[in-house]
Design a protein around this motif. Structure first.
Motif, mmCIF file in Angstrom:
data_model
loop_
_atom_site.group_PDB
_atom_site.id
_atom_site.type_symbol
_atom_site.label_atom_id
_atom_site.label_comp_id
_atom_site.label_asym_id
_atom_site.label_seq_id
_atom_site.Cartn_x
_atom_site.Cartn_y
_atom_site.Cartn_z
ATOM 1 N N PHE A 17 38.865 -7.174 85.305
ATOM 2 C CA PHE A 17 39.833 -6.269 85.925
ATOM 3 C C PHE A 17 39.437 -6.045 87.373
ATOM 4 C CE2 PHE A 17 39.500 -5.298 81.427
ATOM 5 C CZ PHE A 17 40.758 -5.678 81.043
ATOM 6 N N PRO A 18 39.777 -6.975 88.206
ATOM 7 C CA PRO A 18 39.214 -7.000 89.555
ATOM 8 C C PRO A 18 39.949 -6.114 90.554
ATOM 9 C CG PRO A 18 40.624 -8.890 89.227
ATOM 10 C CD PRO A 18 40.663 -8.106 87.958
ATOM 11 N N PHE A 19 41.021 -5.448 90.145
ATOM 12 C CA PHE A 19 41.912 -4.891 91.151
ATOM 13 C C PHE A 19 41.382 -3.650 91.859
ATOM 14 C CE2 PHE A 19 45.046 -6.963 88.252
ATOM 15 C CZ PHE A 19 45.376 -7.979 89.123
ATOM 16 N N GLY A 20 40.838 -2.726 91.093
ATOM 17 C CA GLY A 20 40.606 -1.390 91.621
ATOM 18 C C GLY A 20 39.532 -1.315 92.678
ATOM 19 N N PRO A 21 39.641 -0.276 93.529
ATOM 20 C CA PRO A 21 38.622 -0.089 94.552
ATOM 21 C C PRO A 21 37.346 0.457 93.944
ATOM 22 C CG PRO A 21 40.216 1.693 94.635
ATOM 23 C CD PRO A 21 40.691 0.741 93.581
ATOM 24 N N ALA A 22 36.230 0.161 94.578
ATOM 25 C CA ALA A 22 34.966 0.738 94.142
ATOM 26 C C ALA A 22 35.015 2.239 94.392
ATOM 27 C CB ALA A 22 33.819 0.115 94.922
ATOM 28 N N ARG A 23 34.388 2.987 93.552
ATOM 29 C CA ARG A 23 34.414 4.422 93.769
ATOM 30 C C ARG A 23 33.065 5.017 93.387
ATOM 31 N NH1 ARG A 23 38.968 6.024 89.600
ATOM 32 N NH2 ARG A 23 40.041 4.707 91.061
ATOM 33 N N VAL B 53 38.886 14.033 95.091
ATOM 34 C CA VAL B 53 38.665 13.883 96.529
ATOM 35 C C VAL B 53 37.776 12.673 96.817
ATOM 36 C CG1 VAL B 53 37.495 14.917 98.516
ATOM 37 C CG2 VAL B 53 39.013 16.309 97.088
ATOM 38 N N THR B 54 38.202 11.849 97.765
ATOM 39 C CA THR B 54 37.353 10.778 98.270
ATOM 40 C C THR B 54 36.636 11.313 99.517
ATOM 41 O OG1 THR B 54 38.928 9.116 97.487
ATOM 42 C CG2 THR B 54 37.329 8.411 99.151
ATOM 43 N N ALA B 55 35.320 11.316 99.464
ATOM 44 C CA ALA B 55 34.548 11.830 100.605
ATOM 45 C C ALA B 55 34.863 10.999 101.848
ATOM 46 C CB ALA B 55 33.053 11.766 100.296
ATOM 47 N N PRO B 56 34.854 11.637 103.029
ATOM 48 C CA PRO B 56 35.225 10.909 104.253
ATOM 49 C C PRO B 56 34.436 9.609 104.445
ATOM 50 C CG PRO B 56 35.005 13.243 104.715
ATOM 51 C CD PRO B 56 34.578 13.063 103.282
ATOM 52 N N ASP B 57 33.158 9.622 104.076
ATOM 53 C CA ASP B 57 32.373 8.400 104.292
ATOM 54 C C ASP B 57 32.685 7.315 103.263
ATOM 55 O OD1 ASP B 57 31.215 9.609 102.127
ATOM 56 O OD2 ASP B 57 29.148 9.397 102.818
ATOM 57 N N GLN B 58 33.490 7.649 102.250
ATOM 58 C CA GLN B 58 33.906 6.647 101.267
ATOM 59 C C GLN B 58 35.293 6.073 101.581
ATOM 60 O OE1 GLN B 58 32.093 5.829 98.206
ATOM 61 N NE2 GLN B 58 30.446 6.774 99.380
ATOM 62 N N PRO B 80 44.014 14.403 97.686
ATOM 63 C CA PRO B 80 44.230 13.394 96.642
ATOM 64 C C PRO B 80 45.710 13.141 96.368
ATOM 65 C CG PRO B 80 42.514 14.938 95.985
ATOM 66 C CD PRO B 80 43.106 15.474 97.259
ATOM 67 N N GLY B 81 46.049 11.867 96.291
ATOM 68 C CA GLY B 81 47.412 11.487 95.952
ATOM 69 C C GLY B 81 48.400 11.577 97.099
ATOM 70 N N ALA B 82 47.915 11.680 98.350
ATOM 71 C CA ALA B 82 48.804 11.882 99.510
ATOM 72 C C ALA B 82 49.844 10.778 99.618
ATOM 73 C CB ALA B 82 47.972 11.946 100.789
ATOM 74 N N ARG B 83 51.118 11.168 99.713
ATOM 75 C CA ARG B 83 52.191 10.170 99.800
ATOM 76 C C ARG B 83 53.120 10.431 100.987
ATOM 77 N NH1 ARG B 83 53.629 6.767 95.341
ATOM 78 N NH2 ARG B 83 55.825 7.179 95.750
ATOM 79 N N MET B 84 54.285 10.998 100.737
ATOM 80 C CA MET B 84 55.294 11.102 101.794
ATOM 81 C C MET B 84 54.958 12.217 102.778
ATOM 82 S SD MET B 84 57.000 8.621 101.137
ATOM 83 C CE MET B 84 57.249 7.469 99.799
ATOM 84 N N MET B 85 55.280 11.978 104.069
ATOM 85 C CA MET B 85 54.892 12.930 105.112
ATOM 86 C C MET B 85 56.120 13.388 105.908
ATOM 87 S SD MET B 85 51.443 11.072 106.552
ATOM 88 C CE MET B 85 52.205 9.469 106.839
ATOM 89 N N ASN B 393 43.156 6.938 98.364
ATOM 90 C CA ASN B 393 41.986 7.622 98.916
ATOM 91 C C ASN B 393 42.287 9.055 99.358
ATOM 92 O OD1 ASN B 393 39.869 5.469 98.892
ATOM 93 N ND2 ASN B 393 41.431 4.391 100.067
ATOM 94 N N GLY B 394 43.510 9.511 99.151
ATOM 95 C CA GLY B 394 43.860 10.865 99.570
ATOM 96 C C GLY B 394 43.592 11.088 101.042
ATOM 97 N N ALA B 395 43.920 10.083 101.844
ATOM 98 C CA ALA B 395 43.560 10.099 103.265
ATOM 99 C C ALA B 395 44.780 9.795 104.128
ATOM 100 C CB ALA B 395 42.468 9.067 103.540
ATOM 101 N N ILE B 396 44.687 10.190 105.407
ATOM 102 C CA ILE B 396 45.722 9.846 106.381
ATOM 103 C C ILE B 396 45.028 9.230 107.599
ATOM 104 C CG2 ILE B 396 47.552 10.726 107.878
ATOM 105 C CD1 ILE B 396 47.970 12.990 105.840
ATOM 106 N N TYR B 397 45.509 8.053 107.996
ATOM 107 C CA TYR B 397 44.971 7.369 109.163
ATOM 108 C C TYR B 397 45.872 7.641 110.358
ATOM 109 C CZ TYR B 397 42.937 4.913 105.176
ATOM 110 O OH TYR B 397 42.317 4.621 103.986
#
Lengths: 199, 403
Positions: A17-23, B53-58, B80-85, B393-397
Motif C-alpha cells: 500500500f504505497p500511496f500514503g504519506p509518511a507520518r 495536527v501535522t507539526a510544522p516541521d512535518q 486538520p482537513g483544511a479545504r475550501m478558502m 497536512n492541514g496546512a496552507i501554502y
C-alpha cells in the motif's frame, strides 16, 4: 517482536500500500500510561481485548483507525455513549499515543467467544466473498490504515456496527461502508459477524 | 477525495440474487454501478484522511516546486482537513473541511498566523463564502450565516440558520458543497450526483445552482455536471467557469476530469451520458456527446480537479493575469497516482484554453507512487499572493513572486 521482523513487516506493508504519506507515529508507552489513567481497560479489557458485550476489542487495530474514531468521538461526530464524553479534552498527540498503544497489543478473541456454528460460518464466508470485504479489510481481515480489523472482534459488536452502517446511523471518513451494507438483511449481518468473530 | 462513491464490493452487492427478494426495500442507490467485472477485485480505495495536527516541521514544504521567480512557503498549519478558502474584508481566511466537521479562521498576527476553530460538529462544512462581512457556511444539511464575523472571531456566537430557506437535498454522497458569490450577488453551489454513475433526475442532481443570499430564487446555472468542487467567474467576460470530477471505475485513463466554460445559464454538460468527450458505455441507451456542450479543457484522469480561481492580482507576471489556477487533489481510482498539484489553464484573448501547465508540484512522489499532500483549493489574496490549502497536512501554502 524482533526489530528485524518489524522492519520487514513495515517494508511489506509499504510495498503493498504505497500511496500514503509518511507520518509521525504516536508513542505506545505514553499511550499505555494514558489508557491506565483513563481506565480504558475497564470496558475494553486490560489488554485491549474486550470481555463486555457491545464493547469492541481494540488490541491490534490499525493505529489510523483508532485515531480516526477517537477524533470523530472528540468532535462529537460519532454517537456511541459514553465515548464522546470520554474523548473531550484529549489532544491530537494523546489520541495518537493511545492509538499506538492499542495497535501494538496482540489481537485475539474474547474469552467468552462462543463455539463456531458451521452453518452460519459457511454462510458468512460466502457473503464475505460476495461483498469483497477482504479487499479493503485485507484477506485475513486484519484491517489497514483507517479500515478496522474484523478478525476476532466481538460478534455482537460487529453485528451492531454493520446494522448502523446499513441504517445510516454511522459513517466513516467516506460512505463506502454505508454503500456496502445497503440492503443486507439482519440474518446476513448475523452470519457475517459470526464469520469475522470466528477468525 | 473523494469522489468516493463507489463502495468496493458494491457491484457484487447489487448483483446478489438474494437482494432481489427484498422487494420492500427502496431501490439500491447504484453506488457501484459502472465498475466492470474485470475490476471487481481491484484493491484501489480512497486514501485515509489525516485529521490530527501535522507539526510544522512535518509539513512537506521543502518538497514543493514552483516556476522560477516564484517562492512558496508554509503560511499556516494546524488546521486538520483544511479545504475550501474564502477571504474576509479584513484579510481573515476562512477554511472549510469535510470529515472533521470544522470551519477555521486564519488571521495574520505580526507575521505569524493564528488558526481558530470558529465552527464545529457540522456535517462536512466544505462550503465557505463571505459577502458584506458575513460568513456563509454550507454543510451537507445546513446553511449558516455568521454576521460581522471578523469582529467576533473569538466568540462567533450563534449563526443565523438559513437551512430551511435553501431546502438542500439530504443525500450525503457528493452532498458536500463548494460555495461562492457570483458577480451578480447570488450565492452559487454545486449539487453533486448521489452515485458514481447512475440514472437520476437530471433536474435535481449533477447541477450548479444559484440562489438569492436568503435562499430564495433557486436557479439552475449548469446541468449534467457530475460534481463540481470549484468555480469562478472570468474577470472580464464574467462567464462562469467550473471544474468537474469524472467518474470512477472506467479505467486508469478514462474519463478525464474537465474544465467547463458555462456561456449560458442552464447549459447541459452531459453527465451521465458524456464526460470529457467520451460517451459512457454504461448508459444504455446512450446519448452522443454531440448533444452536449464540450468541455473547455481536459484535466487528466482521476486527478480530482477541485478548487479553481482566475488570477486577478498584479503581483504575478502579466502572463498570469486572468489565467486559471486549479488545485488537483490527486487520484485514488488509478493505479499510478495522478494529480497532487496545482496547474494553470492558459487562456487566449478569446477565452480558449491553449494549454494546461504545471505550477505547484512536488507532492506526488512518482518513483515510489506515493503522495506527500493533497491540494484542494487555491485563493488569490488581495495582495496578489496565491494560497493553496493542503487537506492531508492541514496546512496552507503561500506563493509569491519576485522580491
Amino acid at each position: 517482536m524482533r526489530p528485524g521482523f518489524l522492519l520487514l513487516a513495515a517494508a511489506l506493508l509499504a510495498a503493498a500500500f504505497p500511496f500514503g504519506p509518511a507520518r509521525a507515529a504516536g508513542d505506545a508507552a505514553r499511550g499505555r500510561a494514558l489508557a491506565e489513567e483513563h481506565s480504558c481497560g475497564g470496558c475494553h479489557g486490560p489488554q485491549g481485548v474486550s470481555g463486555q458485550p457491545n464493547i469492541p476489542s481494540l488490541a491490534g487495530q490499525p493505529a489510523d483507525f483508532i485515531t480516526l474514531q477517537m477524533i470523530l468521538f472528540r468532535e462529537v461526530l460519532r454517537d456511541a455513549p459514553p465515548m464522546p464524553d470520554l474523548a473531550q479534552g484529549l489532544s491530537d498527540q494523546q489520541i495518537e499515543d493511545l492509538a499506538a498503544h492499542y495497535a501494538a497489543l496482540p489481537s485475539g478473541p474474547a474469552e467468552d467467544r462462543g463455539p463456531r456454528d458451521a452453518g452460519r460460518f459457511h454462510d458468512g464466508a460466502l457473503l464475505a466473498e460476495r461483498l469483497r470485504c477482504g479487499i479493503c479489510h485485507l484477506p485475513d481481515y486484519r484491517g489497514r490504515m483507517q479500515i478496522p480489523r474484523l478478525a476476532g472482534q466481538r460478534e455482537e459488536y460487529l453485528a451492531g456496527a454493520m446494522a448502523q452502517y446499513r441504517d445510516g446511523r454511522r459513517h466513516g471518513s467516506d460512505t463506502n461502508m454505508n454503500a456496502v451494507m445497503y440492503g443486507v438483511t439482519d440474518a446476513e449481518i448475523a452470519a457475517l459477524a459470526h464469520y469475522m468473530a470466528q477468525q | 477525495m473523494m469522489r468516493t462513491c463507489l463502495a468496493l464490493g458494491l457491484t457484487a452487492v447489487l448483483a446478489l440474487p438474494a437482494m432481489a427478494q427484498q422487494a420492500a426495500t427502496p431501490p439500491a442507490p447504484s453506488w457501484a454501478q459502472g465498475r466492470p467485472d474485470g475490476m471487481a477485485a481491484s484493491p484501489l480505495a480512497p486514501h485515509a484522511p489525516r485529521m490530527t495536527v501535522t507539526a510544522p516541521d512535518q509539513v512537506p514544504v521543502a518538497a514543493l516546486r514552483v516556476p522560477q521567480g516564484f517562492k512558496v512557503e508554509l503560511w499556516a498549519s494546524g488546521a486538520p482537513g483544511a479545504r475550501m478558502m474564502a477571504e474576509g474584508p479584513n484579510g481573515t481566511v476562512f477554511v472549510g473541511t469535510r470529515t472533521i466537521g470544522r470551519v477555521y479562521a486564519v488571521t495574520d498576527q505580526g507575521g505569524q498566523r493564528q488558526v481558530r476553530t470558529i465552527a464545529q460538529r457540522l456535517n462536512q462544512p466544505n462550503g465557505v463564502a463571505v459577502r458584506d462581512g458575513n460568513l456563509y457556511v454550507v454543510a451537507i444539511n445546513r446553511v449558516l450565516r455568521y454576521d460581522g464575523i471578523e469582529g467576533k472571531l473569538d466568540a462567533p456566537g450563534e449563526p443565523a440558520d438559513l437551512t430551511q430557506a435553501f431546502a438542500l437535498s439530504p443525500e450525503e454522497h457528493h452532498g458536500w458543497k463548494f460555495l461562492a458569490f457570483g458577480p451578480d450577488g447570488r450565492l452559487y453551489m454545486n449539487r453533486g450526483v448521489p452515485c458514481n454513475v447512475c440514472e437520476f433526475d437530471r433536474d435535481r442532481f449533477a447541477l450548479i445552482l444559484s440562489f438569492n443570499p436568503d435562499g430564495s430564487g433557486q436557479r439552475i446555472e449548469a446541468k449534467g455536471v457530475r460534481n463540481s468542487m470549484g468555480f469562478d467567474w472570468h474577470p472580464q467576460t464574467r462567464e462562469l467557469w467550473a471544474t468537474n470530477n469524472g467518474r470512477d471505475w472506467a479505467g486508469n485513463d478514462t474519463p478525464e476530469d474537465t474544465l467547463l466554460r458555462i456561456r449560458r445559464p442552464g447549459e447541459d454538460h452531459g453527465f451521465p451520458y458524456c464526460a470529457a468527450n467520451w460517451q459512457d458505455p454504461f448508459m444504455q441507451p446512450g446519448r452522443p456527446c454531440s448533444e452536449f456542450v464540450a468541455p473547455a479543457a481536459l484535466l487528466g484522469p482521476h486527478t480530482a480537479s477541485l478548487g479553481m480561481r482566475f488570477y486577478t492580482g498584479t503581483a504575478f507576471p502579466e502572463a498570469y493575469r486572468n489565467q486559471i489556477f486549479i488545485a488537483r487533489r490527486g487520484s485514488w481510482n488509478r493505479e499510478q497516482l495522478s494529480g497532487y498539484d496545482v496547474v494553470v489553464a492558459k487562456l487566449d484573448a478569446q477565452g480558449n484554453v491553449t494549454g494546461i501547465e504545471p505550477f505547484l508540484t512536488g507532492l506526488r512522489d512518482e518513483a515510489n507512487n506515493r503522495f506527500l499532500g493533497r491540494p484542494v483549493d487555491v485563493l488569490v489574496r488581495r495582495d496578489g499572493s496565491l494560497l493553496v490549502s493542503d487537506e492531508q497536512n492541514g496546512a496552507i501554502y503561500r506563493i509569491t513572486h519576485g522580491q
